[in-house]
Design a protein around this motif. Structure first.
Motif, PDB file in Angstrom:
ATOM      1  N   UNK B   1       0.811  -1.213   0.000  1.00  0.00           N
ATOM      2  CA  UNK B   1       0.000   0.000   0.000  1.00  0.00           C
ATOM      3  C   UNK B   1       0.850   1.271   0.000  1.00  0.00           C
ATOM      4  N   UNK B  10       8.194   8.383   9.965  1.00  0.00           N
ATOM      5  CA  UNK B  10       7.106   8.887  10.815  1.00  0.00           C
ATOM      6  C   UNK B  10       7.444   8.587  12.270  1.00  0.00           C
ATOM      7  N   UNK B  26      -6.089   6.872  20.521  1.00  0.00           N
ATOM      8  CA  UNK B  26      -6.209   7.273  19.118  1.00  0.00           C
ATOM      9  C   UNK B  26      -4.836   7.431  18.450  1.00  0.00           C
ATOM     10  N   UNK B  27      -3.801   7.669  19.241  1.00  0.00           N
ATOM     11  CA  UNK B  27      -2.447   7.670  18.686  1.00  0.00           C
ATOM     12  C   UNK B  27      -2.098   6.268  18.189  1.00  0.00           C
ATOM     13  N   UNK B  29      -4.071   4.023  17.178  1.00  0.00           N
ATOM     14  CA  UNK B  29      -4.823   3.720  15.958  1.00  0.00           C
ATOM     15  C   UNK B  29      -4.118   4.276  14.714  1.00  0.00           C
ATOM     16  N   UNK B  30      -3.584   5.497  14.818  1.00  0.00           N
ATOM     17  CA  UNK B  30      -2.858   6.049  13.662  1.00  0.00           C
ATOM     18  C   UNK B  30      -1.592   5.254  13.401  1.00  0.00           C
ATOM     19  N   UNK B  32      -0.956   2.103  13.874  1.00  0.00           N
ATOM     20  CA  UNK B  32      -1.217   0.830  13.197  1.00  0.00           C
ATOM     21  C   UNK B  32      -1.529   1.046  11.718  1.00  0.00           C
ATOM     22  N   UNK B  33      -2.247   2.140  11.413  1.00  0.00           N
ATOM     23  CA  UNK B  33      -2.559   2.423  10.009  1.00  0.00           C
ATOM     24  C   UNK B  33      -1.286   2.823   9.246  1.00  0.00           C
ATOM     25  N   UNK B  34      -0.440   3.617   9.899  1.00  0.00           N
ATOM     26  CA  UNK B  34       0.795   4.052   9.232  1.00  0.00           C
ATOM     27  C   UNK B  34       1.651   2.850   8.860  1.00  0.00           C
ATOM     28  N   UNK B  35       1.685   1.870   9.752  1.00  0.00           N
ATOM     29  CA  UNK B  35       2.469   0.669   9.467  1.00  0.00           C
ATOM     30  C   UNK B  35       1.937  -0.040   8.227  1.00  0.00           C
ATOM     31  N   UNK B  36       0.613   0.007   8.026  1.00  0.00           N
ATOM     32  CA  UNK B  36       0.017  -0.646   6.864  1.00  0.00           C
ATOM     33  C   UNK B  36       0.437   0.040   5.559  1.00  0.00           C
ATOM     34  N   UNK B  37       0.944   1.271   5.654  1.00  0.00           N
ATOM     35  CA  UNK B  37       1.393   1.999   4.465  1.00  0.00           C
ATOM     36  C   UNK B  37       2.887   1.795   4.193  1.00  0.00           C
ATOM     37  N   UNK B  38       3.471   0.801   4.859  1.00  0.00           N
ATOM     38  CA  UNK B  38       4.892   0.491   4.659  1.00  0.00           C
ATOM     39  C   UNK B  38       5.803   1.680   4.909  1.00  0.00           C
ATOM     40  N   UNK B  39       5.507   2.483   5.913  1.00  0.00           N
ATOM     41  CA  UNK B  39       6.376   3.603   6.233  1.00  0.00           C
ATOM     42  C   UNK B  39       7.346   3.209   7.358  1.00  0.00           C
ATOM     43  N   UNK B  77       3.243  -5.681  13.476  1.00  0.00           N
ATOM     44  CA  UNK B  77       3.051  -4.650  12.457  1.00  0.00           C
ATOM     45  C   UNK B  77       4.393  -4.077  11.982  1.00  0.00           C
TER      46      UNK B  77
END
Lengths: 102, 138, 130, 122
Positions: B1, B10, B26-27, B29-30, B32-39, B77
């Motif tokens: 992704x 990041x 909520x931090x 949550x962000x 985990x999503x950032x990890x999904x973007x291969x950053x 992750x």
């Protein structure tokens, strides 16, 4: 890499200003906005800390926030640059990255 | 992704204790999503943020979900860089043994568990922070 | 430059959204591109069209909406944070079986991935919060 | 009664299992996660037209264990990797998981496993 740090809390309220200063690298800058503009006034218990940190990095305070709080621009610690929103924009683009201390 | 292969650094800076406000949750949550973007993701725990990693959190009494166990999933992750501010721990009379152990599994070494935690001084943190592309503080 | 903006607090309680508005206006004036404004945490409350502040107060939601319309700015509200706080567009209201939506024109609800993408695509990401 | 995956037209949907009625939302997710049991999962799958087999249960059981331990549903990539570790490399790939759960392992398998509905964050 240079970093712009922004702080928005009064140093009388919590330790954000002191944390920011303790983790600010040499070629970085700090911009005080919102309630944090209180930090840059003369003759407070934080004045000395700010003055000594001015040797290590540049500091800026947002003029509209000083004025809104009735803080006289003449009482801002010497060496702290007073800036507007457009300068705020320039500061973010002139540094390599921005960290907003919340 | 990943976005056309761009990988940025990041860093998420956690400075608040959990439950009193929603920032810690909520931090996460962000993150985990950032990890999904291969950053290239790293986490810093400083000031009251170190309390987020305390062992033995029990939230039944406050009626809130206990999300402390989610930090243990960070390794899954591919988040392997957790920086903990040594001075913040000391100021609060804590040591790293009061915190959860966070590990990641090295697939190349038969899933050997390796620690993700780096105990660092403020001077070191300052240096690491200034090398980031994006810093988000919660 | 391309600038990404993250707003983590709602209107009125904190100055964060006001400062962000002034910043974004100044950035547009200086010719920068606002890649996206992302609303997270209580920042999602900036998006409700049901707020009715007194007539002599500023209407922050309207100001964002108009700024977005005039300058074609992408205002994105985090779906997970919005669901917790009851900020819904038509689709979300239907999907979750709620009787109405409340999102202001010009805002759209989407995932946290939009924040990460703004971080990747923009030259700078600037956060406003408490 | 049948609960279609993306059927939004139903209001007050419920799932009948062994004479007991379970409240589910418009997309068929269980309203009360504590009410989940294996019969509920089987009934959901049958309503979707594809009864659960052992291969499905391996994944569903893994998801429940993962949620119990970490309080989150794993991202698809994490799911793939962990399934590969636990059940063997031949199962740790998205082709295998999508064949089992054609609507997507994150959505469909989490629904059967009685995990919270993903908020669609990415």
């Amino acid at each position: 890499m240079s970093m712009l740090h922004t702080v928005n809390k009064s140093p009388f309220e919590n330790s954000t200003v002191t944390s920011c200063i303790s983790m600010c690298a040499k070629d970085s800058s700090i911009l005080f906005i919102e309630d944090a503009v209180i930090s840059v006034m003369k003759s407070t218990k934080f004045t000395e800390m700010i003055e000594s940190s001015l040797k290590d990095f540049k500091m800026y305070a947002l003029k509209p926030d000083l004025e809104a709080r009735g803080l006289s621009l003449n009482n801002v610690i010497e060496g702290v640059e007073i800036v507007g929103y457009e300068d705020f924009v320039d500061l973010t683009t002139e540094h390599d990255s921005v960290q907003s201390w919340l | 992704m990943s976005e056309e292969g761009i990988v940025k650094k990041f860093m998420y800076v956690n400075r608040k204790s959990p439950y009193g406000t929603i920032y810690a949750l909520e931090s996460l949550e962000v993150v985990l999503i950032t990890a999904a973007f291969d950053q290239d993701v790293s986490l810093t725990f400083t000031d009251d943020g170190v309390y987020q990693l305390m062992k033995d959190q029990k939230t039944d009494g406050i009626g809130m979900k206990n999300f402390s166990s989610t930090y243990s999933a960070l390794g899954d992750y591919e988040i392997k860089k957790i920086f903990i501010d040594k001075e913040s721990l000391e100021e609060r009379g804590l040591s790293v043994s009061d915190l959860q152990e966070l590990v990641w599994e090295d697939e190349d070494e038969d899933y050997a568990e390796k620690s993700s935690i780096n105990l660092v001084s403020r001077a070191e943190l300052s240096n690491i922070m200034s090398q980031q592309d994006i810093v988000m503080s919660f | 430059m391309k600038l990404g903006i993250l707003i983590n607090e709602g209107p009125y309680q904190h100055q964060a959204s006001d400062t962000a508005l002034q910043y974004v206006k100044a950035a547009i004036k200086k010719g920068h591109e606002i890649y996206r404004v992302f609303f997270y945490n209580d920042g999602v409350n900036n998006a409700t069209r049901l707020a009715t502040p007194p007539q002599d107060d500023r209407n922050i939601t309207k100001e964002w909406s108009e700024l977005a319309k005039n300058h074609n700015i992408d205002l994105v509200v985090c779906v997970a944070a919005a669901q917790r706080r009851g900020i819904l567009d038509k689709g979300e209201a239907e999907r979750n079986g709620k009787d109405s939506d409340n999102i202001e024109e010009g805002f759209r609800i989407s995932g946290l991935g939009q924040l990460v993408e703004a971080g990747i695509q923009a030259d700078r990401l600037i956060t406003f919060g408490d | 009664m049948a609960v279609d995956f993306f059927n939004n037209s139903e209001v007050d949907v419920s799932l009948e299992v062994n004479g007991k009625s379970y409240e589910v939302d418009e997309e068929g997710y269980l309203a009360d996660l504590n009410a989940w049991d294996a019969d509920v999962a089987n009934a959901m799958a049958e309503a979707d037209g594809a009864p659960l087999e052992d291969n499905h249960w391996e994944v569903i059981n893994f998801l429940r264990e993962y949620y119990e331990e970490y309080q989150i549903a794993p991202a698809v990539r994490v799911l793939t990797k962990q399934i590969g570790k636990r059940l063997g490399k031949e199962k740790g790939n998205s082709k295998y998981l999508y064949e089992l759960f054609p609507y997507g392992p994150a959505k469909q398998a989490c629904k059967y496993a009685g995990l919270p509905k993903p908020t669609g964050c990415v």
